[in-house]
Design an enzyme around this catalytic site. Structure first.
Site, PDB file in Angstrom:
ATOM      1  N   PRO A 136     -20.068  10.215   9.024  1.00 53.85           N
ATOM      2  CA  PRO A 136     -18.903  10.828   9.996  1.00 53.85           C
ATOM      3  C   PRO A 136     -17.661  11.323   9.304  1.00 53.85           C
ATOM      4  CG  PRO A 136     -18.995   8.403  10.230  1.00 53.85           C
ATOM      5  CD  PRO A 136     -20.210   8.894   9.291  1.00 53.85           C
TER       6      PRO A 136
ATOM      7  N   ASP B 241     -11.020  13.560  14.983  1.00 58.12           N
ATOM      8  CA  ASP B 241     -10.081  13.021  14.055  1.00 58.12           C
ATOM      9  C   ASP B 241      -9.518  11.765  14.361  1.00 58.12           C
ATOM     10  OD1 ASP B 241      -8.696  13.376  11.741  1.00 58.12           O
ATOM     11  OD2 ASP B 241      -7.457  15.016  12.287  1.00 58.12           O
TER      12      ASP B 241
ATOM     13  N   LYS C 110       2.389  -3.453   7.537  1.00 60.40           N
ATOM     14  CA  LYS C 110       2.501  -3.577   5.956  1.00 60.40           C
ATOM     15  C   LYS C 110       3.856  -3.321   5.584  1.00 60.40           C
ATOM     16  CE  LYS C 110      -0.060  -4.665   3.136  1.00 60.40           C
ATOM     17  NZ  LYS C 110      -0.781  -5.826   2.558  1.00 60.40           N
TER      18      LYS C 110
ATOM     19  N   TYR D 104      -1.465  -0.207  11.334  1.00 58.07           N
ATOM     20  CA  TYR D 104      -1.416  -0.939  10.191  1.00 58.07           C
ATOM     21  C   TYR D 104      -0.418  -0.887   8.957  1.00 58.07           C
ATOM     22  CZ  TYR D 104      -3.273  -1.473   5.341  1.00 58.07           C
ATOM     23  OH  TYR D 104      -3.380  -1.715   3.854  1.00 58.07           O
TER      24      TYR D 104
ATOM     25  N   THR E  84       0.813  -1.304  -0.080  1.00 55.20           N
ATOM     26  CA  THR E  84      -0.020  -0.068  -0.015  1.00 55.20           C
ATOM     27  C   THR E  84       0.815   1.333  -0.120  1.00 55.20           C
ATOM     28  OG1 THR E  84      -1.350   1.279   1.405  1.00 55.20           O
ATOM     29  CG2 THR E  84       0.003  -0.255   2.667  1.00 55.20           C
ATOM     30  N   ASP E  85       0.430   2.138  -0.634  1.00 51.35           N
ATOM     31  CA  ASP E  85       1.233   3.754  -0.444  1.00 51.35           C
ATOM     32  C   ASP E  85       1.225   4.081   1.104  1.00 51.35           C
ATOM     33  OD1 ASP E  85      -1.685   4.457   0.036  1.00 51.35           O
ATOM     34  OD2 ASP E  85      -1.753   5.754  -1.616  1.00 51.35           O
ATOM     35  N   GLU E  86       0.520   3.704   1.993  1.00 51.58           N
ATOM     36  CA  GLU E  86       0.450   4.174   3.179  1.00 51.58           C
ATOM     37  C   GLU E  86       1.850   3.769   3.942  1.00 51.58           C
ATOM     38  OE1 GLU E  86      -2.654   3.730   5.888  1.00 51.58           O
ATOM     39  OE2 GLU E  86      -4.200   3.828   4.135  1.00 51.58           O
TER      40      GLU E  86
ATOM     41  N   ARG F  93      -6.906  11.770  -0.248  1.00 53.47           N
ATOM     42  CA  ARG F  93      -6.512  10.266  -0.612  1.00 53.47           C
ATOM     43  C   ARG F  93      -6.622  10.224  -2.285  1.00 53.47           C
ATOM     44  NH1 ARG F  93      -5.134  10.524   3.789  1.00 53.47           N
ATOM     45  NH2 ARG F  93      -5.458   9.207   5.466  1.00 53.47           N
TER      46      ARG F  93
HETATM   47  P1  NAD Z   1      -9.892  -6.711   2.968  1.00 52.66           P
HETATM   48  O1  NAD Z   1      -9.949  -6.288   4.323  1.00 52.66           O
HETATM   49  O2  NAD Z   1     -11.302  -6.520   2.122  1.00 52.66           O
HETATM   50  O3  NAD Z   1      -9.841  -8.399   2.938  1.00 52.66           O
HETATM   51  C1  NAD Z   1      -8.743  -8.826   3.444  1.00 52.66           C
HETATM   52  C2  NAD Z   1      -8.905 -10.193   3.293  1.00 52.66           C
HETATM   53  O4  NAD Z   1      -7.774 -11.109   3.868  1.00 52.66           O
HETATM   54  C3  NAD Z   1     -10.210 -11.041   3.697  1.00 52.66           C
HETATM   55  O5  NAD Z   1     -10.927 -11.719   2.928  1.00 52.66           O
HETATM   56  C4  NAD Z   1      -9.714 -11.724   5.071  1.00 52.66           C
HETATM   57  O6  NAD Z   1     -10.569 -12.761   5.449  1.00 52.66           O
HETATM   58  C5  NAD Z   1      -8.541 -12.162   4.741  1.00 52.66           C
HETATM   59  N1  NAD Z   1      -7.585 -12.306   5.810  1.00 52.66           N
HETATM   60  C6  NAD Z   1      -7.188 -11.588   6.860  1.00 52.66           C
HETATM   61  N2  NAD Z   1      -6.319 -12.136   7.369  1.00 52.66           N
HETATM   62  C7  NAD Z   1      -6.069 -13.329   6.924  1.00 52.66           C
HETATM   63  C8  NAD Z   1      -5.046 -14.597   7.557  1.00 52.66           C
HETATM   64  N3  NAD Z   1      -4.362 -14.479   8.492  1.00 52.66           N
HETATM   65  N4  NAD Z   1      -5.016 -15.523   6.538  1.00 52.66           N
HETATM   66  C9  NAD Z   1      -5.792 -15.645   5.424  1.00 52.66           C
HETATM   67  N5  NAD Z   1      -6.760 -14.784   5.191  1.00 52.66           N
HETATM   68  C10 NAD Z   1      -6.752 -13.518   5.711  1.00 52.66           C
HETATM   69  O7  NAD Z   1      -8.729  -6.040   2.228  1.00 52.66           O
HETATM   70  P2  NAD Z   1      -8.867  -5.173   0.828  1.00 52.66           P
HETATM   71  O8  NAD Z   1      -9.060  -3.785   1.069  1.00 52.66           O
HETATM   72  O9  NAD Z   1      -9.301  -6.153   0.014  1.00 52.66           O
HETATM   73  O10 NAD Z   1      -6.952  -5.389   0.834  1.00 52.66           O
HETATM   74  C11 NAD Z   1      -6.166  -6.325   0.294  1.00 52.66           C
HETATM   75  C12 NAD Z   1      -4.722  -5.953   0.233  1.00 52.66           C
HETATM   76  O11 NAD Z   1      -4.727  -5.113  -0.479  1.00 52.66           O
HETATM   77  C13 NAD Z   1      -4.278  -5.986   1.508  1.00 52.66           C
HETATM   78  O12 NAD Z   1      -3.142  -6.360   1.669  1.00 52.66           O
HETATM   79  C14 NAD Z   1      -3.938  -4.426   1.745  1.00 52.66           C
HETATM   80  O13 NAD Z   1      -3.251  -3.976   2.647  1.00 52.66           O
HETATM   81  C15 NAD Z   1      -3.887  -3.972   0.297  1.00 52.66           C
HETATM   82  N6  NAD Z   1      -4.170  -2.658  -0.177  1.00 52.66           N
HETATM   83  C16 NAD Z   1      -5.506  -2.063   0.214  1.00 52.66           C
HETATM   84  C17 NAD Z   1      -5.935  -0.967  -0.437  1.00 52.66           C
HETATM   85  C18 NAD Z   1      -7.174  -0.488  -0.327  1.00 52.66           C
HETATM   86  O14 NAD Z   1      -7.473   0.685  -0.764  1.00 52.66           O
HETATM   87  N7  NAD Z   1      -8.255  -1.189   0.182  1.00 52.66           N
HETATM   88  C19 NAD Z   1      -5.119  -0.271  -1.146  1.00 52.66           C
HETATM   89  C20 NAD Z   1      -3.709  -0.674  -1.393  1.00 52.66           C
HETATM   90  C21 NAD Z   1      -3.369  -1.952  -0.767  1.00 52.66           C
HETATM   91  O1  TDX Z   2     -15.711   7.142   8.969  1.00 55.48           O
HETATM   92  C1  TDX Z   2     -14.998   7.639   8.368  1.00 55.48           C
HETATM   93  N1  TDX Z   2     -14.518   8.947   8.328  1.00 55.48           N
HETATM   94  C2  TDX Z   2     -13.359   9.539   7.526  1.00 55.48           C
HETATM   95  O2  TDX Z   2     -13.428  10.940   7.545  1.00 55.48           O
HETATM   96  C3  TDX Z   2     -13.771   6.820   7.835  1.00 55.48           C
HETATM   97  C4  TDX Z   2     -13.953   5.015   7.754  1.00 55.48           C
HETATM   98  C5  TDX Z   2     -12.647   7.470   7.045  1.00 55.48           C
HETATM   99  N2  TDX Z   2     -12.633   8.650   6.858  1.00 55.48           N
HETATM  100  C6  TDX Z   2     -11.253   9.623   6.330  1.00 55.48           C
HETATM  101  C7  TDX Z   2      -9.890   8.756   6.805  1.00 55.48           C
HETATM  102  C8  TDX Z   2      -9.011   8.889   5.664  1.00 55.48           C
HETATM  103  O3  TDX Z   2      -8.525  10.140   5.364  1.00 55.48           O
HETATM  104  O4  TDX Z   2     -11.434   8.845   5.112  1.00 55.48           O
HETATM  105  C9  TDX Z   2     -10.227   8.538   4.569  1.00 55.48           C
HETATM  106  C10 TDX Z   2     -10.124   7.096   3.903  1.00 55.48           C
HETATM  107  O5  TDX Z   2     -10.201   6.393   4.921  1.00 55.48           O
HETATM  108  P1  TDX Z   2     -10.429   4.466   4.751  1.00 55.48           P
HETATM  109  O6  TDX Z   2     -11.474   4.581   3.861  1.00 55.48           O
HETATM  110  O7  TDX Z   2     -10.409   4.295   6.041  1.00 55.48           O
HETATM  111  O8  TDX Z   2      -8.940   4.395   3.951  1.00 55.48           O
HETATM  112  P2  TDX Z   2      -7.481   4.925   4.529  1.00 55.48           P
HETATM  113  O9  TDX Z   2      -7.218   4.931   5.850  1.00 55.48           O
HETATM  114  O10 TDX Z   2      -6.984   5.945   3.445  1.00 55.48           O
HETATM  115  O11 TDX Z   2      -6.753   3.400   4.018  1.00 55.48           O
HETATM  116  C11 TDX Z   2      -6.984   2.601   2.691  1.00 55.48           C
HETATM  117  O12 TDX Z   2      -6.250   2.761   1.701  1.00 55.48           O
HETATM  118  C12 TDX Z   2      -4.979   2.304   1.804  1.00 55.48           C
HETATM  119  C13 TDX Z   2      -7.478   1.268   3.111  1.00 55.48           C
HETATM  120  O13 TDX Z   2      -8.352   0.965   4.139  1.00 55.48           O
HETATM  121  C14 TDX Z   2      -6.026   0.533   3.245  1.00 55.48           C
HETATM  122  O14 TDX Z   2      -6.142  -1.131   3.481  1.00 55.48           O
HETATM  123  C15 TDX Z   2      -5.171   0.851   2.109  1.00 55.48           C
HETATM  124  O15 TDX Z   2      -3.909   0.226   2.418  1.00 55.48           O
END
Ligand code: NAD
Ligand code: TDX
Length: 336
Positions: A205, A272, A154, A150, A125-127, A214
């Site tokens: 919220p 926040d 990562k 988190y 992730t970019d985070e 983002r």
């Molecule tokens: P998600 O939470 O929707 O899905 C995660 C999945 O992993 C779930 O199906 C969960 O059951 C499974 N899992 C968790 N722990 C496990 C374990 N110990 N063993 C086997 N399975 C397990 O997450 P997502 O948003 O789909 O993200 C997937 C990947 O991409 C993550 O590694 C996350 O860090 C990365 N990522 C997410 C974003 C984003 O915006 N959502 C952006 C960049 C990278």
């Molecule tokens: O209730 C909320 N109110 C709010 O203001 C939530 C849930 C989020 N936010 C803000 C926090 C962040 O600035 O919105 C932005 C996005 O929040 P999230 O959806 O929780 O994403 P973020 O924290 O940016 O992380 C996501 O992108 C990178 C994914 O959850 C990660 O898994 C990924 O690595």
């Protein structure tokens, strides 16, 4: 190609499984997922009868099971999506982030090494780069500077992956993508939370002043990037993935309010997030120049389609929101 996809029942993983079975009909996909609160087999109902698809429930910390599966299915590539993925949950309960994201990745790496896997792709992730000021972009050489449990987990996993390249010469790639949005996004994350709350007439919220930025990418564009990295990524390389779509949280929430035609009065500014990163923005030049990747979605069409998906699939998110989710929601937001 026989692909072991971990975390394939989550948001991005399920989109990736579907993408792979459609775009690469000669691949076999073994989806290995623990089915935590975020894993949902409903995300993959349409592919479960595909003869090239197998689902196995399990934890990436279970070495024996992974080793057995890799041998049984003659796996050549592992793509690791499995992780705890929500920043807010990592603030209230960081332990499982270390177990799944750091230790789990290391166990998977060992299984890959012991079985001479052709390639290991870590979906990061970019985070991991931390937070940007008002200008500039993350490149692959930006130093790691994670700010949440988190992102720290990562970053730890990424360093382990790189160490298996340097130490054991394993063929690894790391992808670092910006915020994804699209179908099957779990309604704890900003976009699906705001869409579903707005449809239920609940408060929206917004953390802090809502001016955090983002960089949003449609999940299908992310999946296409990972597919390319599997096929053509150079050993040991990191690839940033992003489509230059920066939006403040205020802009996102206002857009959703407008598209759904609900009252702006629903928007509520709340305390926040601790350690809240101000801005993320990805420079994807390397991926574009080396592998020819370009996003297909504009944010305007992608968000329109996504809102429509949540309108058309209310049963999917209402099922999630009616369960254990309610306890999470009350703890996080102090109301139901
Ligand atoms: P998600 O939470 O929707 O899905 C995660 C999945 O992993 C779930 O199906 C969960 O059951 C499974 N899992 C968790 N722990 C496990 C374990 N110990 N063993 C086997 N399975 C397990 O997450 P997502 O948003 O789909 O993200 C997937 C990947 O991409 C993550 O590694 C996350 O860090 C990365 N990522 C997410 C974003 C984003 O915006 N959502 C952006 C960049 C990278
Ligand atoms: O209730 C909320 N109110 C709010 O203001 C939530 C849930 C989020 N936010 C803000 C926090 C962040 O600035 O919105 C932005 C996005 O929040 P999230 O959806 O929780 O994403 P973020 O924290 O940016 O992380 C996501 O992108 C990178 C994914 O959850 C990660 O898994 C990924 O690595």
């Amino acid at each position: 190609m026989n692909l072991l996809v971990t975390g394939g029942a989550g948001f991005i993983g399920s989109n990736f499984v579907r993408h792979t079975l459609t775009e690469n009909p000669d691949y076999k996909v073994i989806n290995f997922d623990l089915l935590t609160y975020a894993g949902n087999l409903e995300n993959l109902r349409d592919v479960e009868s595909n003869p090239n698809y197998t689902f196995v429930k399990g934890n990436i910390t279970n070495r024996e099971l992974l080793d057995y599966l890799v041998k049984k299915h003659d796996v050549n590539v592992i793509v690791n999506f499995a992780a705890e993925s929500h920043v807010d949950r990592s603030i209230t309960n960081p332990d499982v982030f270390i177990t799944s994201n750091v230790q789990g990745t290391q166990f998977l790496l060992n299984v890959a090494k012991d079985n001479n896997i052709d390639k290991f792709v870590q979906v990061s992730t970019d985070e991991v780069y931390g937070s940007l000021g008002e200008t500039g972009y993350f490149t692959e050489t930006t130093p790691l500077n994670p700010n949440s449990p988190y992102s720290a987990s990562k970053a730890g996993a990424d360093m382990l992956v790189q160490s298996y390249f340097e130490t054991f010469g394993m063929n690894v790639n790391i992808t670092r993508c910006s915020n994804n949005y699209g179908p099957y996004h779990f309604p704890e994350k900003l976009i699906p939370l705001m869409i579903s709350n707005a449809m239920e007439g609940k408060e929206l919220p917004v953390y802090g002043d809502g001016k955090n930025v983002r960089d949003w990418l449609h999940v299908k564009d992310h999946c296409a990037a990972i597919d390319l990295v599997i096929k053509s990524g150079r050993a040991g390389e990191i690839y940033n993935v992003g489509g230059h779509n920066e939006r403040t949280n205020n802009e996102i929430v206002e857009l959703i309010v407008e598209k759904l035609g609900v009252s702006r009065e629903l928007i509520k500014y709340v305390a926040d997030r601790l350690g809240h990163d101000r801005r993320y923005a990805i420079d994807p030049t390397k991926l574009t120049d080396e592998l020819g990747w370009n996003p297909k979605y504009t944010f305007d069409t992608g968000i329109e389609e996504t809102i429509q998906w949540y309108i058309d699939n209310q049963e999917w998110w209402k099922n999630i929101k009616s369960g254990e989710y309610q306890n999470y929601y009350t703890k996080q937001y102090g109301e139901k």
